[in-house]
Scaffold this active site. Sequence first.
Site, PDB file in Angstrom:
ATOM      1  N   LYS A 254       0.048   3.708  -2.706  1.00 19.65           N
ATOM      2  CA  LYS A 254      -1.021   4.702  -2.622  1.00 19.65           C
ATOM      3  C   LYS A 254      -0.505   6.122  -2.402  1.00 19.65           C
ATOM      4  CE  LYS A 254      -4.163   1.076  -1.240  1.00 19.65           C
ATOM      5  NZ  LYS A 254      -4.556   0.200  -0.140  1.00 19.65           N
TER       6      LYS A 254
ATOM      7  N   SER B 113      -6.067   3.395   3.919  1.00 17.60           N
ATOM      8  CA  SER B 113      -5.569   2.569   2.814  1.00 17.60           C
ATOM      9  C   SER B 113      -6.717   2.023   1.964  1.00 17.60           C
ATOM     10  CB  SER B 113      -4.720   1.409   3.365  1.00 17.60           C
ATOM     11  OG  SER B 113      -3.707   1.050   2.476  1.00 17.60           O
TER      12      SER B 113
ATOM     13  N   LYS C 224       2.408   6.331   6.078  1.00 15.01           N
ATOM     14  CA  LYS C 224       1.550   5.389   5.342  1.00 15.01           C
ATOM     15  C   LYS C 224       2.079   3.988   5.571  1.00 15.01           C
ATOM     16  CE  LYS C 224      -1.601   3.921   2.593  1.00 15.01           C
ATOM     17  NZ  LYS C 224      -1.629   2.729   3.503  1.00 15.01           N
TER      18      LYS C 224
ATOM     19  N   SER D 103       0.794  -1.236   0.000  1.00 13.99           N
ATOM     20  CA  SER D 103       0.000   0.000   0.000  1.00 13.99           C
ATOM     21  C   SER D 103       0.822   1.279   0.000  1.00 13.99           C
ATOM     22  CB  SER D 103      -0.964   0.006   1.189  1.00 13.99           C
ATOM     23  OG  SER D 103      -1.999  -0.930   0.982  1.00 13.99           O
TER      24      SER D 103
END
Length: 320
Positions: A98, A155, A268, A95
């Site tokens: 992203k 996410s 993140k 992820s």
Amino acid sequence: MKKQRRQPYRRRKRKASLYNYLVILMILVILLTFLLAAKWYFQKPDDPVSSPAGTSQIKLNNLASPNAVLVRLNSDGTGEIMAQRNAAERIYPASLTKIMTAILAIENIDDMGQRLEVPYDFFPYLYEMDASMAGFEPGETATAEALVYGIILESGAECCLALADLIAGSEEAFTGLMNDKAEELGMTDTHFSNTTGLHDTNHYTTVSDLAVLLEYALKNPEFRKIFTSSYYTVEPTNMHPDGFTMQSTLFENLGDQNIKGGRILGGKTGYTDEAGLCLASLAEVNEEEYILITAHAAGSHETEQYHINDALTTYGQLEK
């Protein structure tokens, strides 16, 4: 007769001496080889590099994450590598992908307050892939801003696909924009196959390239605001008449932990079986900002969060 007996004895003695010398020589060669190998192992290029003058050397070889890079952000917006470990090795970004999806959405949407529908059609696929979701329902209408928050904080794969549809007409077309941006930024060993980070063997990058991406994205005020938020409350929608609140997965896992002499500002998280536990974070230590990218730590969502531990360990070394 005595001389004839002594001659074989002398020859045997000379042969024995030569044999001993050879054995000693072999031992010395083996020892030298071992010492050189040890020196190479502890000083190989991907191990921690020297820090700028006035700071102690940063060690990364004790982290749970085999791939890591620490960058200090300078006042002019440039980054300076403080330490790295296998930073040029290809990884699956999960992820952390992203980050690219979010910054492109921000750059390509003129009005972040515009509302759009989260389509029904891609939900069956996301359910099948057990993709992470931000909490939006099929057919729900929300602002573009809320969806970008959903990408970074929770996410949300549904947010990625909805914004890709809005901007490029399809995830495939949006992925083309991602690869174009990677090339523009000089991410020389990166290729994106989707917007979410779901596993694909042709979807890869390096922690070094991800540091370049995050350094770039943080220059955007809207991205920085989202990246450093611990939560976001979605306004009432057609599916959630009272709205709902999204929490940052980083701050949720971090809890009350933090670093002396500073604090982790945002980040993140990422995880797939193939990628392991990954983290891209921003911290302030001694009034200076740093970004840290780590990848491929063992564990999962159900285990100890080794990527969070690695961030605390690494930033902790920066304390004066």
